[in-house]
Design a protein around this motif. Sequence first.
Motif, short mmCIF file in Angstrom:
data_model
loop_
_atom_site.label_atom_id
_atom_site.label_comp_id
_atom_site.label_asym_id
_atom_site.label_seq_id
_atom_site.Cartn_x
_atom_site.Cartn_y
_atom_site.Cartn_z
N ARG A 270 34.00 -2.56 -19.70
CA ARG A 270 34.47 -3.48 -20.73
C ARG A 270 35.94 -3.28 -21.01
O ARG A 270 36.69 -4.21 -21.31
CB ARG A 270 33.66 -3.28 -22.01
CG ARG A 270 34.10 -4.17 -23.16
CD ARG A 270 33.14 -4.04 -24.31
NE ARG A 270 33.62 -4.79 -25.47
CZ ARG A 270 34.33 -4.26 -26.44
NH1 ARG A 270 34.67 -2.99 -26.39
NH2 ARG A 270 34.72 -4.99 -27.45
N PHE A 271 36.41 -2.03 -20.91
CA PHE A 271 37.82 -1.75 -21.13
C PHE A 271 38.56 -1.47 -19.83
O PHE A 271 39.68 -1.01 -19.84
CB PHE A 271 37.96 -0.55 -22.07
CG PHE A 271 37.42 -0.81 -23.44
CD1 PHE A 271 38.10 -1.65 -24.30
CD2 PHE A 271 36.23 -0.25 -23.85
CE1 PHE A 271 37.59 -1.90 -25.56
CE2 PHE A 271 35.73 -0.50 -25.11
CZ PHE A 271 36.41 -1.33 -25.97
N MET A 272 37.93 -1.73 -18.73
CA MET A 272 38.50 -1.55 -17.40
C MET A 272 38.91 -0.12 -17.11
O MET A 272 39.72 0.15 -16.25
CB MET A 272 39.73 -2.46 -17.21
CG MET A 272 39.33 -3.88 -16.94
SD MET A 272 37.98 -3.95 -15.79
CE MET A 272 38.66 -3.06 -14.44
N GLY A 273 38.35 0.79 -17.86
CA GLY A 273 38.47 2.18 -17.45
C GLY A 273 39.74 2.87 -17.84
O GLY A 273 40.81 2.32 -17.80
N SER A 274 39.57 4.11 -18.24
CA SER A 274 40.72 5.00 -18.33
C SER A 274 40.61 5.92 -17.15
O SER A 274 39.87 6.88 -17.18
CB SER A 274 40.66 5.80 -19.63
OG SER A 274 41.60 6.84 -19.59
N CYS A 275 41.30 5.58 -16.06
CA CYS A 275 41.15 6.33 -14.82
C CYS A 275 41.91 7.62 -14.86
O CYS A 275 42.15 8.22 -13.83
CB CYS A 275 41.62 5.49 -13.64
SG CYS A 275 40.28 4.60 -12.88
N MET A 276 42.32 8.04 -16.02
CA MET A 276 43.11 9.26 -16.10
C MET A 276 42.17 10.46 -16.09
O MET A 276 41.42 10.68 -17.01
CB MET A 276 43.95 9.25 -17.37
CG MET A 276 44.90 8.08 -17.36
SD MET A 276 46.09 8.16 -18.67
CE MET A 276 47.01 6.68 -18.31
N GLU B 154 42.04 -12.18 -19.54
CA GLU B 154 40.80 -12.68 -20.12
C GLU B 154 40.27 -11.66 -21.12
O GLU B 154 39.95 -10.53 -20.76
CB GLU B 154 39.78 -12.89 -18.98
CG GLU B 154 38.48 -13.50 -19.40
CD GLU B 154 37.57 -13.72 -18.19
OE1 GLU B 154 36.42 -13.23 -18.23
OE2 GLU B 154 38.01 -14.36 -17.22
N ASP B 155 40.22 -12.04 -22.39
CA ASP B 155 39.83 -11.11 -23.46
C ASP B 155 40.71 -9.86 -23.41
O ASP B 155 41.92 -9.97 -23.45
CB ASP B 155 38.33 -10.76 -23.34
CG ASP B 155 37.45 -11.99 -23.48
OD1 ASP B 155 37.83 -12.89 -24.26
OD2 ASP B 155 36.41 -12.06 -22.81
N ASP B 156 40.09 -8.69 -23.32
CA ASP B 156 40.85 -7.44 -23.26
C ASP B 156 41.36 -7.13 -21.85
O ASP B 156 42.12 -6.19 -21.66
CB ASP B 156 39.98 -6.25 -23.71
CG ASP B 156 39.66 -6.31 -25.19
OD1 ASP B 156 40.46 -6.92 -25.93
OD2 ASP B 156 38.63 -5.77 -25.59
N HIS B 157 40.94 -7.89 -20.88
CA HIS B 157 41.21 -7.55 -19.49
C HIS B 157 42.58 -8.05 -19.03
O HIS B 157 42.95 -9.20 -19.25
CB HIS B 157 40.13 -8.13 -18.59
CG HIS B 157 38.74 -7.77 -19.00
ND1 HIS B 157 38.34 -6.47 -19.18
CD2 HIS B 157 37.66 -8.55 -19.29
CE1 HIS B 157 37.07 -6.45 -19.55
NE2 HIS B 157 36.64 -7.69 -19.62
N ARG B 158 43.32 -7.13 -18.39
CA ARG B 158 44.60 -7.46 -17.77
C ARG B 158 44.57 -6.89 -16.36
O ARG B 158 44.56 -5.67 -16.18
CB ARG B 158 45.78 -6.83 -18.54
CG ARG B 158 45.86 -7.22 -19.99
CD ARG B 158 46.33 -8.67 -20.15
NE ARG B 158 46.37 -9.02 -21.56
CZ ARG B 158 45.31 -9.46 -22.25
NH1 ARG B 158 44.14 -9.62 -21.64
NH2 ARG B 158 45.43 -9.76 -23.52
N LEU B 159 44.54 -7.75 -15.35
CA LEU B 159 44.48 -7.30 -13.97
C LEU B 159 45.53 -8.01 -13.13
O LEU B 159 45.92 -9.14 -13.43
CB LEU B 159 43.09 -7.56 -13.36
CG LEU B 159 41.91 -6.86 -14.03
CD1 LEU B 159 41.28 -7.75 -15.09
CD2 LEU B 159 40.85 -6.48 -13.00
#
Length: 467
Positions: free
Chosen positions: A39-45, A199-204
């Motif tokens: 949903r938040f596209m991940g914190s890949c850290m 789209e919504d919270d998503h930035r890609l």
Amino acid sequence: MGFGNQSESFVEKKSPRKKKDGGNEEEEEEETGCWVRLRFMGSCMSSRSRVDNSLSGRTATPYAESKPEKEKSRDQQVVSVSSTTTTSNAETASSTPKYSEELKVASQLRKFTFIDLKLATRNFRPESLLGEGGFGCVFKGWIEENGTAPVKPGTGLTVAVKTLNVEGLQGHKEWLAEVDFLGNLPHPNLVKLVGYCIEDDHRLLVYEFMPRGSLENHLFRRSLPLPWSIRMKVALGAAKGLAFLHEEAQRPVIYRDFKTSNILLDADYNAKLSDFGLAKDGPEGDKSHVSTRVMGTYGYAAPEYVMTGHLTSKSDVYSFGVVLLEMLTGRRSMDKNRPNGEHNLVEWARPHLGDKRSFFRILDPRLEGHFSIKGAQKAAQLAAQCLSRDPKARPRMSEVVETLKPLPNLKDMASSSYYFQTMQSDRVRLLNITNLTHHRNQEQKNHRLHWRIEAEKLHRQWTTVCR
């Protein structure tokens, strides 16, 4: 951060968790995809995230780019941030009234839906992960050649999908900068932006896939050394990219984060600049510079920019000089694992760059003489000019391009040179003398230690007899 196929996996993979009672398949995928909810596209850290230090000694800001554990502190972001201006990405996003009003993109960019990119990357699963950076994770995906619909892996157009990490260093502003610059600046030496998703919270962002990954991987992580001709080809391509930004684009652009990890290579080793999140419009009219917060990567930033915050195209030229020096020496710009006096590449190499004889000693030993003597001399002189402490003395990038053009094709290999063979013999002789001296010193040390132990034994025996 590269969008290529990097065999040295950047991110350790975790096994999927079992689906809980009452959960659905979507929730299970959210737990496996880059360790976080989709949903938040991940914190890949990962835990290997690097802490970036401000050169000015002010607030440090975290920056992550997944690397092997032993290399996690090699690069450090230079970020001067005052406490009054520091905000989270979530706050920035929530305070932005209408993203559509801010988004000014070229008509040729494709607009993707989030579900399309989710399917194109196979639900953002770890197996599709290419790498990560301050912006977020980068996944490999497949889409239609001329459309936006996802297709079966191995078919259609292969792309790299970069996601915005809402908890990371870079946020909506940097996302907009990427779309603005790459969407309107087509050039063979800039990575191609295929499209975007908002789209919504998503930035890609969706880029062309670069199969050979980053220059950083080839210089510092692979066992086989990058051949000399390819190094010069890459240097020329990267220089053309900067020259276009500085002198040919409709409005001048300062890249501000030129480094080996941002130079990507296609199948034919053509270099393309990526990651425009820190790029800035250059000065126009009678202005000599742009005043900004100091941002970039430690070891690459020009000293005058770090000291004053005055950004010019010559700041990029300095960074190019650092990268060219890395390509000549096979060393990183900053390496704390080197002996004292060799941590900072520029300061260590600078005295040798103007010396036609001693500069051979700083060249990458893994080349084993398979480099052009004239080409190496020209490249060393060029690096010295780019690294001049006086910004005005540095060349323009168009001049750098002209200097580099003939270098990839020069054939005067050092390995067949009498001078180089003599130098190599002298180096081997010096190394043997050094080893012999060390061996003799060690023998003498052991000999002295032996007699000291014997003397102590005799002293103890004599003390016992006297009693």
